[in-house]
Motif scaffolding. Structure first.
Motif, PDB file in Angstrom:
ATOM      1  N   VAL A  51     -15.049   3.702   1.648  1.00 39.91           N
ATOM      2  CA  VAL A  51     -14.108   3.480   2.765  1.00 39.91           C
ATOM      3  C   VAL A  51     -12.771   3.307   2.171  1.00 39.91           C
ATOM      4  N   VAL A  52     -11.696   4.306   2.203  1.00 34.65           N
ATOM      5  CA  VAL A  52     -10.550   4.074   1.574  1.00 34.65           C
ATOM      6  C   VAL A  52      -9.412   3.630   2.570  1.00 34.65           C
ATOM      7  N   GLY A  53      -8.718   2.460   2.470  1.00 38.82           N
ATOM      8  CA  GLY A  53      -7.983   2.032   3.413  1.00 38.82           C
ATOM      9  C   GLY A  53      -6.432   1.669   2.826  1.00 38.82           C
ATOM     10  N   SER A  54      -6.076   2.353   1.826  1.00 42.44           N
ATOM     11  CA  SER A  54      -4.822   1.818   1.370  1.00 42.44           C
ATOM     12  C   SER A  54      -3.362   2.511   1.833  1.00 42.44           C
ATOM     13  N   ILE A  55      -3.944   3.426   2.625  1.00 46.05           N
ATOM     14  CA  ILE A  55      -2.591   4.142   3.466  1.00 46.05           C
ATOM     15  C   ILE A  55      -2.255   3.199   4.572  1.00 46.05           C
ATOM     16  N   MET A  56      -1.160   2.645   4.462  1.00 48.74           N
ATOM     17  CA  MET A  56      -0.754   1.623   5.593  1.00 48.74           C
ATOM     18  C   MET A  56      -0.116   2.467   6.714  1.00 48.74           C
ATOM     19  N   GLU A  57       0.746   3.551   6.473  1.00 50.77           N
ATOM     20  CA  GLU A  57       1.540   4.078   7.345  1.00 50.77           C
ATOM     21  C   GLU A  57       1.566   5.626   7.211  1.00 50.77           C
TER      22      GLU A  57
ATOM     23  N   GLY B 215       0.910  -1.262   0.011  1.00 50.75           N
ATOM     24  CA  GLY B 215       0.028  -0.058   0.057  1.00 50.75           C
ATOM     25  C   GLY B 215       0.949   1.256  -0.200  1.00 50.75           C
ATOM     26  N   LEU B 216       0.263   2.315   0.447  1.00 49.93           N
ATOM     27  CA  LEU B 216       0.776   3.563   0.512  1.00 49.93           C
ATOM     28  C   LEU B 216       1.402   3.985   2.040  1.00 49.93           C
ATOM     29  N   VAL B 217       2.470   4.986   1.820  1.00 47.31           N
ATOM     30  CA  VAL B 217       3.060   5.483   2.871  1.00 47.31           C
ATOM     31  C   VAL B 217       2.649   6.947   2.706  1.00 47.31           C
ATOM     32  N   ALA B 218       1.974   7.818   3.751  1.00 52.34           N
ATOM     33  CA  ALA B 218       1.888   9.084   3.575  1.00 52.34           C
ATOM     34  C   ALA B 218       2.302   9.832   4.635  1.00 52.34           C
ATOM     35  N   ALA B 219       3.219  10.947   4.030  1.00 58.09           N
ATOM     36  CA  ALA B 219       3.940  11.920   5.121  1.00 58.09           C
ATOM     37  C   ALA B 219       3.352  13.251   4.909  1.00 58.09           C
ATOM     38  N   GLU B 220       3.742  13.926   5.959  1.00 60.45           N
ATOM     39  CA  GLU B 220       3.061  15.494   6.051  1.00 60.45           C
ATOM     40  C   GLU B 220       4.123  16.152   6.926  1.00 60.45           C
ATOM     41  N   GLY B 221       4.566  17.291   5.829  1.00 59.09           N
ATOM     42  CA  GLY B 221       5.945  18.106   6.264  1.00 59.09           C
ATOM     43  C   GLY B 221       5.291  19.540   6.567  1.00 59.09           C
ATOM     44  N   TYR B 222       4.295  19.829   6.717  1.00 63.13           N
ATOM     45  CA  TYR B 222       3.979  21.135   6.650  1.00 63.13           C
ATOM     46  C   TYR B 222       2.962  21.205   8.077  1.00 63.13           C
ATOM     47  N   ASP B 223       1.952  20.554   8.000  1.00 60.97           N
ATOM     48  CA  ASP B 223       1.025  20.422   9.233  1.00 60.97           C
ATOM     49  C   ASP B 223       0.838  19.178   9.802  1.00 60.97           C
ATOM     50  N   TYR B 224       1.698  19.008  10.656  1.00 55.54           N
ATOM     51  CA  TYR B 224       1.772  17.872  11.302  1.00 55.54           C
ATOM     52  C   TYR B 224       0.356  17.221  12.210  1.00 55.54           C
ATOM     53  N   GLU B 225      -0.621  18.214  12.405  1.00 51.50           N
ATOM     54  CA  GLU B 225      -1.718  18.090  12.945  1.00 51.50           C
ATOM     55  C   GLU B 225      -2.663  17.122  11.997  1.00 51.50           C
ATOM     56  N   ILE B 226      -2.402  17.128  10.667  1.00 51.95           N
ATOM     57  CA  ILE B 226      -3.156  16.417   9.839  1.00 51.95           C
ATOM     58  C   ILE B 226      -3.166  14.918   9.984  1.00 51.95           C
ATOM     59  N   ILE B 227      -1.848  14.548  10.471  1.00 53.83           N
ATOM     60  CA  ILE B 227      -1.385  13.142  10.695  1.00 53.83           C
ATOM     61  C   ILE B 227      -2.108  12.870  12.254  1.00 53.83           C
ATOM     62  N   GLU B 228      -1.634  13.588  13.132  1.00 53.18           N
ATOM     63  CA  GLU B 228      -1.956  13.368  14.584  1.00 53.18           C
ATOM     64  C   GLU B 228      -3.686  13.558  14.775  1.00 53.18           C
ATOM     65  N   LYS B 229      -4.451  14.522  14.070  1.00 54.43           N
ATOM     66  CA  LYS B 229      -5.710  14.509  14.467  1.00 54.43           C
ATOM     67  C   LYS B 229      -6.700  13.966  13.503  1.00 54.43           C
ATOM     68  N   SER B 230      -6.116  13.778  12.052  1.00 53.72           N
ATOM     69  CA  SER B 230      -7.156  12.980  11.214  1.00 53.72           C
ATOM     70  C   SER B 230      -6.604  11.622  10.776  1.00 53.72           C
ATOM     71  N   ASN B 231      -5.369  11.531  10.307  1.00 57.20           N
ATOM     72  CA  ASN B 231      -5.123   9.941   9.617  1.00 57.20           C
ATOM     73  C   ASN B 231      -4.885   9.084  10.877  1.00 57.20           C
ATOM     74  N   ARG B 232      -4.309   9.337  11.884  1.00 60.25           N
ATOM     75  CA  ARG B 232      -4.072   8.205  12.957  1.00 60.25           C
ATOM     76  C   ARG B 232      -5.256   7.920  13.823  1.00 60.25           C
ATOM     77  N   PRO B 233      -5.968   8.749  14.264  1.00 56.28           N
ATOM     78  CA  PRO B 233      -7.227   8.394  15.041  1.00 56.28           C
ATOM     79  C   PRO B 233      -8.225   7.416  14.251  1.00 56.28           C
ATOM     80  N   HIS B 234      -8.034   7.620  12.920  1.00 51.68           N
ATOM     81  CA  HIS B 234      -9.046   6.787  12.151  1.00 51.68           C
ATOM     82  C   HIS B 234      -8.184   5.461  11.344  1.00 51.68           C
ATOM     83  N   ASP B 235      -7.187   5.282  11.975  1.00 54.32           N
ATOM     84  CA  ASP B 235      -6.214   4.034  11.644  1.00 54.32           C
ATOM     85  C   ASP B 235      -5.847   4.314  10.127  1.00 54.32           C
ATOM     86  N   ASN B 236      -5.674   5.614   9.508  1.00 53.78           N
ATOM     87  CA  ASN B 236      -5.309   5.884   8.444  1.00 53.78           C
ATOM     88  C   ASN B 236      -6.440   5.818   7.034  1.00 53.78           C
ATOM     89  N   LEU B 237      -7.628   5.540   7.734  1.00 55.81           N
ATOM     90  CA  LEU B 237      -8.878   5.319   6.880  1.00 55.81           C
ATOM     91  C   LEU B 237      -9.609   6.527   6.484  1.00 55.81           C
TER      92      LEU B 237
END
Length: 546
Positions: free
Chosen positions: A114-120, A76-98
């Motif tokens: 339901v899109v679940g291809s982001i693995m990390e 699957g995909l790896v998503a990274a965020e380098g500008y606004d870390y809260e996107i990962i902390e408050k949106s991605n991770r609470p929903h298991d990247n779904l």
């Protein structure tokens, strides 16, 4: 209903427990072995994407999910965020990247996935040792084929509106690759890690909506490589690595899919289904993100086929690989003629006329005729047919289906963002083409100048009824707005000479409007548009009312 809400949680556990409920409500779910794909992705990542925003979640992540569902991919995909870390902390991770994708079709139906291809999902923060080390580990892995980006056009800029090197970038130039702070500095630091791991090949693929996006990414990466090697902060061979196309490529691409800000009506529909915890998050950096994305059905992604480490078979998911020349033709067709200029026209005039939906603007016959004239009459004559997408078919879909789609909650205010960065490409290229063609004359362009004049009128931050409004964010607002300061909505004679310095700015308009003979018409239109309350409507009626 309470039971339904409890069961429909956007988490891996929530999907497993509430699968029957999801399916009963018409949701498409991931159909692959999630745990196996996650293990594969961790051990042999193929594709990492920087910029975990809406278009990535609605488009690339959904393409990858379809490939996983069909067994074409097993990572699957790896998503990274380098500008606004809260996107990962408050949106991605609470929903298991779904995430939830609501595809809004012009016929009025909504397809829910339901899109679940982001693995990390990872935070691109050089101060965060755990996150950064994992990113370095990914970049050291020989399996990695592609790093892609949707960080907006201005994300590639290393200078401000005055051409001065940004402070964070200047600091990184002298600090080196160990712990850079700027977004691109951190990306180049990861690329340096890949170089150190044995000159490993990779494709660095900008998927941002801007002309020759691969060149913009290359210019930024090369600038860091030059400074670091010059200053003895990186191995001198790193610069050669960045410039060796058999090792590092920077393909051009063209992307097209409208993904507006998450809409309250879509949220309400999902909540009525029984979903919970869908509240949008506004981060401390003012990013507006939600666990769901609403998007149009139409999508295009055309990528130059330049992948030194091989490429994932995303062409089997509808993405088109082709040569650079064809990417350029498709990109110019879309960005310079058949879509983006029409959007910018509607954005500027929509703000002036108080519209809050792009689709509603197309119900106004004056605005509809305006964009049709800019697109069909002034733009199409200089479009080069790319061969893989017919220009007439493309613009027909834009004008008749895509922009008028009443279910697309896109706003002129959103599209008016960064207009100063868009005018040169969206209109300047057409002007240049007219100037070069022996069978065409720049003087034949009557309504692209009206767009420019509309932007000047927009910069006054006063709508057609005389009410103040807030300008959309734009890096050159501080540079551009002083040129219209002092002008009022009045028939009184105006000294327009102070506009000349702005109108000859080639970085904004793509050409020197004075030198090319268009400035006087722009100024004449500006006088008409600012002659009093209701002048914008009166001007449109004058030219498009028949």
């Amino acid at each position: 209903m309470a039971e339904s809400v409890r069961r429909m949680k956007l988490t891996l556990e929530g999907i497993r427990e509430g699968k029957a409920e999801y399916l009963a409500k018409g949701y498409q779910l991931p159909e692959f072995d999630y745990d196996k794909v996650k293990k594969n992705t961790y051990e042999r990542p193929v594709w990492i994407h920087f910029g975990a925003g809406n278009i990535f979640r609605a488009f690339q992540a959904n393409v990858m999910q379809n490939l996983l569902n069909k067994g074409i991919m097993d990572v699957g995909l790896v998503a990274a965020e380098g500008y606004d870390y809260e996107i990962i902390e408050k949106s991605n991770r609470p929903h298991d990247n779904l995430s939830l994708l609501a595809t809004l079709k012009a016929a009025g139906t909504v397809e829910k996935t339901v899109v679940g291809s982001i693995m990390e999902s990872l935070i691109l923060d050089s101060e965060n040792e755990v996150e950064y080390n994992r990113l370095k580990e990914i970049f050291r892995n020989p399996s990695l084929q592609m790093a892609s980006f949707t960080i907006t056009e201005k994300g590639y800029s290393l200078v401000n509106g005055k051409g001065e090197v940004l402070p964070g970038v200047a600091e990184d130039y002298v600090k080196g690759p160990e712990k850079p702070g700027s977004y691109l500095g951190k990306v180049v630091s990861l690329l340096y890690t890949r170089f150190q791991a044995g000159n490993l090949p990779i494709a660095m693929v900008s998927m941002d909506n801007c002309s020759h996006n691969g060149d913009k990414l290359y210019a930024a990466v090369n600038a860091f490589a030059e400074k670091w090697t010059e200053n003895g902060l990186a191995d001198k061979e790193f610069l050669a690595y960045v410039n060796d196309k058999t090792k590092v490529s920077f393909p051009w691409s063209m992307i097209d899919k409208i993904t507006p800000r998450p809409d309250a009506k879509v949220e309400k529909m999902l909540l009525e289904d029984g979903m919970e915890n869908l509240e949008p998050v506004i981060t401390s950096k003012n990013t507006y993100i939600a666990p769901f994305v609403n998007a149009e059905e139409c999508e295009y992604l055309v990528i130059e086929d330049s992948f030194p480490n091989g490429k994932p078979p995303i062409d089997k998911g509808g993405i088109i690989f082709t040569n650079r020349e064809t990417v350029d033709k498709v990109e110019k067709m879309k960005v310079c003629t058949c879509l983006n200029p029409l959007h910018t026209t509607l954005a500027v005039y929509g703000c002036l006329l108080g519209y809050t939906l792009i689709a509603d603007e197309m119900k106004n016959p004056l605005l509809k005729k305006f964009v049709e004239t800019v697109g069909y009459v002034e733009g199409l004559p200089v479009v080069v047919d790319p061969g893989i997408i017919a220009p007439k078919d493309f613009i027909d879909a834009v004008v008749n289906v895509r922009i008028p789609n009443p279910f697309m909650p896109d706003t002129p205010q959103r599209i008016a963002t960064d207009t100063s960065q868009k005018l040169a490409i969206r209109f300047g290229e057409t002007i240049k083409a007219y100037d070069k063609r022996p069978d065409l004359k720049v003087s034949e362009l009557k309504f692209i100048p009206l767009v420019f004049a509309g932007w000047l009128r927009y910069l006054m931050a006063i709508d057609d009824q005389g009410n103040a409004f807030t300008l959309s964010s734009d890096p050159l607002l501080d540079v551009a707005t002083p040129f219209v300061a002092g002008y009022e909505l009045s028939n009184a004679p105006k000294d327009l000479s102070k506009l000349d310095e702005l109108l000859k700015n080639e970085k904004i308009f793509g050409v020197d409007l004075i030198k090319i003979g268009m400035a006087d018409l722009v100024k004449d239109y500006f006088v008409q548009l600012s002659s009093g309350k209701g002048a914008v409507v009166a001007t449109l009626r004058k030219y498009f009312g028949a």
